[in-house]
Structure formats: structure tokens, C-alpha cells
Design a protein around this motif. Structure first.
Motif, short mmCIF file in Angstrom:
data_model
loop_
_atom_site.label_atom_id
_atom_site.label_comp_id
_atom_site.label_asym_id
_atom_site.label_seq_id
_atom_site.Cartn_x
_atom_site.Cartn_y
_atom_site.Cartn_z
N HIS A 65 12.78 38.28 -12.15
CA HIS A 65 13.17 37.29 -13.15
C HIS A 65 13.47 36.01 -12.38
O HIS A 65 14.62 35.57 -12.30
N MET A 68 15.94 32.94 -12.65
CA MET A 68 17.38 33.17 -12.49
C MET A 68 17.90 32.66 -11.15
O MET A 68 19.08 32.83 -10.86
N GLU A 92 22.37 32.09 -19.75
CA GLU A 92 21.00 31.96 -20.25
C GLU A 92 20.96 31.32 -21.64
O GLU A 92 19.97 30.68 -22.00
N ILE A 100 13.38 26.56 -17.35
CA ILE A 100 12.63 27.73 -16.87
C ILE A 100 11.61 27.29 -15.83
O ILE A 100 11.42 27.95 -14.80
N GLN A 104 11.62 28.65 -12.03
CA GLN A 104 10.45 29.38 -11.54
C GLN A 104 9.78 28.66 -10.39
O GLN A 104 9.26 29.29 -9.47
N GLU A 121 6.77 38.90 -13.61
CA GLU A 121 7.96 38.25 -14.14
C GLU A 121 8.20 38.67 -15.59
O GLU A 121 7.26 38.69 -16.39
N TYR A 123 10.41 37.18 -18.55
CA TYR A 123 11.33 36.11 -18.91
C TYR A 123 10.84 35.43 -20.19
O TYR A 123 9.96 35.95 -20.89
N ALA A 145 9.37 38.32 -22.44
CA ALA A 145 10.53 39.14 -22.78
C ALA A 145 10.62 39.33 -24.28
O ALA A 145 10.57 38.36 -25.04
N HIS A 185 12.18 44.62 -23.48
CA HIS A 185 13.25 44.69 -22.49
C HIS A 185 13.61 46.12 -22.11
O HIS A 185 13.65 46.48 -20.93
N GLY A 300 15.97 40.02 -10.36
CA GLY A 300 16.29 38.61 -10.41
C GLY A 300 17.09 38.15 -9.20
O GLY A 300 17.87 38.92 -8.62
#
Length: 433
Positions: A65, A68, A92, A100, A104, A121, A123, A145, A185, A300
Motif C-alpha cells: 500500500h 501510505m 486516510e 495518492i 505513490q 498495490e 489502494y 480497494a 479488502h 504498507g
């Protein structure tokens, strides 16, 4: 694109983890065309580049992730569920879509400098995440996600990634740098019915399904009470049978492992995150012995707290040895294959993770001007592999190519200014505290 790399040592990461000496790797149009000793190499009309040290495939991070990085260090002394509820989810909730990309981008830079060319990933805001990957020049399997929480219904999330795949295809971008996938998830966030429907969408498109399974003993008590285990729930719900990646998978029974082997489920083993959050130690050797494809994941960077797959390989080997009380349970060669070929297999990708003709030319150059290799490159194969895994790791990663394009040179990324990427994260992080 025609490029030949010539090095004293080449580790193609074939199943035997061979060590080739005085060898070349030929790249044509982004893919490996030839690997072998220089003496046996065909004539080559392109650029020939001499490098010192070792060439090996780009490492494959099977569970991350990476955005993060924006929350790195928050709640660092909390157990998993409290860490999620008290530190991660509140932070978040403050994220903007552009954040994001910021996170990333630095995550991709960090991974490339560590020799990681591909990451899976899970997310949100996929367009932003994908744009960052393309800017850095790395490779990603983006798992959108999918959750079912108040204000976050699962079906619109599923429909969104389905529309994207149907519009742009499963893989796209320069040299197929982007692959889209589904990221439900977990079985404690989604109902079995929802999981089954998401899996149907993924199977219909040949897409990977990424899901967290049995990370800690407390997270899925209700699911285990109702079905016996999460893998049994997933099998009953019709989730298994396509390309499925089970992240963490720390607390599996022998029956769970047989279910995974039966359905060809891959596992993303994340020893760094699992030990830091005191989630447990997965019985890695038993998974491999059962024929389950296993790769390594960093998870993450707020739970690990780095994106260093060499470190994960060392941890995986050390923990496997100490939990089995067997120093032969995981060799240096075994651990290296987990970080490369094994990761590609766990993701269902036979075009990554090895230096073999037809695979993408994702290549890492490790410099050996280091005390770890003071014994010389004429040492035995086993000793060289041991020195690479146990004593060197990421600190000697010097150059990296993705599809034959150089994205790291002399330790720094060529497409992204690292200091600017760090400054961007610093600004966002102030707002999340």
C-alpha cells in the motif's frame, strides 16, 4: 531498443537459481532476448554496456500500500486492529485524490532504488496511483480497494474497476507497465455474497483478485466460527478458482493450505509487517512444501516501515529457520527466488521475475565494491548468493532497468527528482497528523 549488458555474474533466477559467470543479458524491444555466458552469446548489433558486479531480475513486491508513505511512523507501537482504527483510518479519511499520487510517486522511487521494479498495490484513486507509476517508470498491478463500510458501499467500487478494465484492457501503458485488478479488502469487511460477486467479475476478465486473509488471530473470529476458516469461506463463496492472491495468510491450517494448493492460490508473505504488528509468523516452509506459489510483500510503509524486499527475503529466511529449528529450511537461493520468480508466480505473471527470453527486461545491477564481497567473485556459487542475501541487500543497488529503459542510475531515479518527491510527501503529511 537493442541493449546488451555484460557482467561478471548474472543471476537469471531460474528454478535452480543458477549463477552465470562472465555472462550477458540481451534486450530487444523491452524484453529479454538472450541470457548466457559471453562466450556462447550470438552476435549483437546494439549497444553493449559493461557493468561490474551482479545482474539479477527486478524484484517483485506482491503486496503493498505504497501511498501510505504519507503516514509512515503513525501509530508505530500499536497492534494491528488498533493501528488501523486509531491511526490509519482517521488519517486516510483526510486524503485527497492528488495525495495518492504524491505518496505513490515517492513509494515507486523508494522501491526502484531498492531494486523493486513491480509492486502489487491495493489502494484507492487508481488513476492517481497509476499516473505516479508511469511517471517513475516502474510497474504495478493496481488492485482497486473494495470495502463495505458506512458511506463506502462495495458495489460502486467494483463497478468502477470493471468499467476501467473493460475500457482500457487488463494491461496497458508503455511495455504493459500497468495491470488492473480487484482488491476486495477481506472477509471481515465484505460478506461472502459480495466476495463471490467480485470474484466473478475478476474471473470473467482474467484479472487478479487481491485479498487480505488471516493476518492476525483476532480479525476474523466470526468468519472462522461460521465457516471454520477464511480459506474455507472463500472456497464456499466461489472466490477461488481464478487468479487469487492471499495477502499475509499467517494463520492457516493444513487444510487451508490444501485448499490453496488445489485452487492455485498465491500467497504474499509479509514477514516485516507481520512481526512489527505482532500478527504472527507464517509457516512459510509448509506452504512451499505443499506447492503453493509464495512471493514476498512489504505491506504498507506505515506498518513495515520500509519498501525493502531484500530485507523481507532475509526476514523470511531467518524466521523460517528459527520456527522450524532447521538451518536448512530456507537457503539464500530460496529466499532470492521468493523475491523474484516466486513473486511473479504468486501474481500469475510468467513475464516477470526472471531473466529468461520472452520476459520483460526488468533488471537490477548490484555493485560489489563492498566489504560484503571482499572474498571475491571467484568464490563458490553458494557463498556468492549468501553474501548477496545476508550481507548486502539494497545498499549496493546501483542501476535498474524496466523493459530495458534505465530508471535508476548510480543509485538515483532518472525520471523523478527524489528530493522533490520527498518534499511533496512532507507537505501532505503535515495535514494528516
Amino acid at each position: 531498443m537493442l541493449l546488451r549488458l555484460h557482467a561478471p555474474l548474472v543471476l537469471p533466477c531460474d528454478p535452480e537459481c543458477s549463477v552465470l559467470r562472465d555472462a550477458v543479458v540481451d534486450v530487444v524491444d523491452g524484453r529479454i532476448a538472450h541470457v548466457g555466458p559471453r562466450a556462447d552469446a550470438p552476435e549483437f548489433a546494439g549497444e553493449v554496456r559493461e557493468v561490474t558486479g551482479i545482474l539479477l531480475p527486478g524484484l517483485v513486491n506482491t503486496h503493498a500500500h505504497s501511498p501510505m508513505v504519507l503516514m509512515r511512523g503513525l501509530g508505530g507501537d500499536l497492534p494491528l486492529l488498533r493501528w488501523l482504527r486509531e491511526a490509519m483510518w482517521p488519517a486516510e479519511a483526510k486524503l485527497k485524490p492528488a495525495d495518492i499520487r504524491t505518496g505513490q510517486l515517492l513509494g515507486a522511487v523508494e522501491m526502484l532504488r531498492n531494486g523493486v521494479t513491480t509492486s502489487a498495490e491495493m489502494y484507492f484513486h487508481g488513476e492517481q496511483l497509476v499516473d505516479a507509476v508511469l511517471a517513475a517508470g516502474s510497474r504495478v498491478l493496481f488492485g482497486a480497494a473494495i470495502m463495505d463500510l458506512p458511506g463506502l458501499p462495495w458495489r460502486p467500487m467494483t463497478d468502477e474497476i470493471t468499467r476501467w478494465i473493460d475500457a482500457d484492457g487488463l494491461r496497458f501503458g508503455p511495455h504493459e507497465r500497468i495491470e488492473l485488478s480487484y482488491g476486495p479488502h477481506s472477509a471481515y469487511i465484505l460478506t461472502p455474497e459480495a466476495l463471490g460477486e467480485v470474484a466473478d467479475e475478476a474471473r470473467d476478465r482474467g484479472a487478479l483478485l487481491q485479498i487480505h486473509v488471516a493476518e492476525s488471530p483476532e480479525e476474523d473470529l466470526a468468519q472462522r466460527e461460521s465457516h471454520g476458516s477464511v480459506p474455507r469461506l472463500l472456497e464456499a463463496a466461489g472466490v477461488l478458482g481464478g487468479r487469487v492472491l492471499s495477502a499475509h495468510s499467517v494463520h492457516l491450517t493444513p487444510e487451508d493450505v490444501r485448499i490453496y494448493a488445489k485452487h492455485g492460490v498465491g500467497i504474499a508473505h509479509c514477514p516485516g509487517s507481520n512481526t512489527k504488528l505482532a500478527s504472527g509468523i507464517a509457516p512459510l516452509r509448509s506452504y512451499l512444501d505443499a506447492g503453493v506459489a509464495v512471493g514476498l510483500g512489504t505491506d504498507g510503509p506505515a506498518s513495515n516501515d520500509d519498501l525493502d524486499l531484500f530485507e523481507e527475503a532475509r526476514l523470511a529466511a531467518l524466521l523460517s529457520r528459527v520456527t522450524t529449528l532447521d538451518a536448512t529450511a530456507m537457503r539464500a537461493a530460496d529466499a532470492l527466488l521468493l523475491a523474484t520468480r516466486g513473486g511473479a508466480a504468486a501474481l500469475g505473471r510468467d513475464d516477470l521475475g526472471a531473466l529468461e527470453p520472452g520476459r520483460w527486461a526488468d533488471i537490477v545491477h548490484v555493485d560489489v565494491d563492498d566489504p560484503a564481497f571482499a572474498t571475491g567473485l571467484d568464490a563458490s556459487d553458494d557463498q556468492l548468493l549468501a553474501n548477496l542475501l545476508w550481507a548486502t541487500g539494497t545498499r549496493r543497488v546501483k542501476d535498474v532497468w524496466v523493459a530495458g529503459e534505465q530508471v535508476v542510475e548510480a543509485g538515483e531515479t532518472t525520471r523523478v527528482d527524489r528530493h522533490e518527491a520527498q518534499a511533496g510527501v512532507r507537505e501532505v503529511a503535515k495535514r494528516l497528523r
